[in-house]
Design a protein around this motif. Sequence first.
Motif, mmCIF file in Angstrom:
data_model
loop_
_atom_site.group_PDB
_atom_site.id
_atom_site.type_symbol
_atom_site.label_atom_id
_atom_site.label_comp_id
_atom_site.label_asym_id
_atom_site.label_seq_id
_atom_site.Cartn_x
_atom_site.Cartn_y
_atom_site.Cartn_z
ATOM 1 N N ARG A 11 0.842 -1.190 0.000
ATOM 2 C CA ARG A 11 0.000 0.000 0.000
ATOM 3 C C ARG A 11 0.883 1.249 0.000
ATOM 4 O O ARG A 11 2.038 1.200 0.435
ATOM 5 N N SER A 12 0.329 2.342 -0.502
ATOM 6 C CA SER A 12 1.051 3.621 -0.476
ATOM 7 C C SER A 12 0.913 4.254 0.896
ATOM 8 O O SER A 12 -0.214 4.416 1.385
ATOM 9 N N ARG A 14 1.642 7.622 3.340
ATOM 10 C CA ARG A 14 1.888 9.070 3.267
ATOM 11 C C ARG A 14 2.384 9.612 4.605
ATOM 12 O O ARG A 14 2.435 10.816 4.820
HETATM 13 C C1 FMN Z 1 2.007 7.591 -11.546
HETATM 14 C C2 FMN Z 1 1.531 7.724 -10.130
HETATM 15 C C3 FMN Z 1 1.447 8.975 -9.556
HETATM 16 C C4 FMN Z 1 1.058 9.110 -8.224
HETATM 17 N N1 FMN Z 1 1.105 10.347 -7.666
HETATM 18 C C5 FMN Z 1 0.804 10.471 -6.354
HETATM 19 C C6 FMN Z 1 0.968 11.745 -5.721
HETATM 20 O O1 FMN Z 1 1.425 12.702 -6.347
HETATM 21 N N2 FMN Z 1 0.635 11.856 -4.420
HETATM 22 C C7 FMN Z 1 0.177 10.779 -3.696
HETATM 23 O O2 FMN Z 1 -0.099 10.938 -2.504
HETATM 24 N N3 FMN Z 1 0.019 9.552 -4.269
HETATM 25 C C8 FMN Z 1 0.342 9.378 -5.565
HETATM 26 N N4 FMN Z 1 0.256 8.143 -6.166
HETATM 27 C C9 FMN Z 1 -0.183 6.981 -5.360
HETATM 28 C C10 FMN Z 1 -1.608 6.559 -5.738
HETATM 29 O O3 FMN Z 1 -2.541 7.491 -5.236
HETATM 30 C C11 FMN Z 1 -1.884 5.153 -5.149
HETATM 31 O O4 FMN Z 1 -0.964 4.232 -5.714
HETATM 32 C C12 FMN Z 1 -3.293 4.673 -5.467
HETATM 33 O O5 FMN Z 1 -4.236 5.481 -4.787
HETATM 34 C C13 FMN Z 1 -3.521 3.212 -5.058
HETATM 35 O O6 FMN Z 1 -3.276 3.062 -3.670
HETATM 36 P P1 FMN Z 1 -2.234 1.991 -3.155
HETATM 37 O O7 FMN Z 1 -0.885 2.341 -3.751
HETATM 38 O O8 FMN Z 1 -2.239 2.100 -1.648
HETATM 39 O O9 FMN Z 1 -2.702 0.636 -3.638
HETATM 40 C C14 FMN Z 1 0.655 7.968 -7.482
HETATM 41 C C15 FMN Z 1 0.736 6.714 -8.074
HETATM 42 C C16 FMN Z 1 1.195 6.586 -9.367
HETATM 43 C C17 FMN Z 1 1.359 5.207 -9.961
#
Ligand code: FMN
Length: 197
Positions: A11-12, A14
């Motif tokens: 998961r991402s 922050r």
């Molecule tokens: C090309 C790309 C750009 C993204 N840019 C941002 C961003 O600028 N800020 C942020 O908080 N998350 C960013 N994300 C994360 C996405 O929001 C996140 O991967 C998506 O919501 C799915 O959630 P998960 O990674 O927890 O599965 C980005 C993801 C990708 C692949």
Amino acid sequence: MSLIDKLKQRRSYREFEPESFDIQLLIDAIDAAKYAPNGANKQPWTFCIIKDPDIKKEIRIQSERIETEFYKKITDQWMSDLKALKVNTDKSFLDSAPYLIVIFKHIFQYDQNNQQTKVYYPDISVGIATGMLISILTDLGLDILTYTPSPNSFLSSILQRPKNERPYLILVVGKGSKSYKLPKITKKPTEDILKIY
Ligand SMILES: Cc1cc2nc3c(=O)[nH]c(=O)nc-3n(C[C@H](O)[C@H](O)[C@H](O)COP(=O)(O)O)c2cc1C
């Protein structure tokens, strides 16, 4: 846990724990990601690991300035999509996470005579290498955020990159904060995204 299971749990984050770890882990991960397939083997990428607190702080300051402007321009739908993910102009993760990896793509290269030479499919190539790097970091038990400030040319200035390189994205790397509440999201069922012919 298998790599497949680890990737399914990725998961991402922050928010990150402040503790750092040996930079060698990141060096080894990049050393493997460089084996990614890429257009005509031009390897059109540069990976910059940032551990210096002053540089991280500068990247945070510039990012928050840019995001404030960015938020004034985006559509209501985009704003609501970001709100659901708890994405806002606070980019404190940029100086609280132990490391940033700023990835640059090459739009051309130089030969031994300093003449400009072509690269092929740099976006696809750097995307594949970045995906491999994310998988390796996930396998190592690290958490990441893919952060994409827009515009992003301030990264070239801060890191003094040459003019053949363009910022691609920032990978924020560390251990996700234990107190961070992950946004509730779902993934599409496999039958919706997979077609077998
Ligand atoms: C090309 C790309 C750009 C993204 N840019 C941002 C961003 O600028 N800020 C942020 O908080 N998350 C960013 N994300 C994360 C996405 O929001 C996140 O991967 C998506 O919501 C799915 O959630 P998960 O990674 O927890 O599965 C980005 C993801 C990708 C692949």
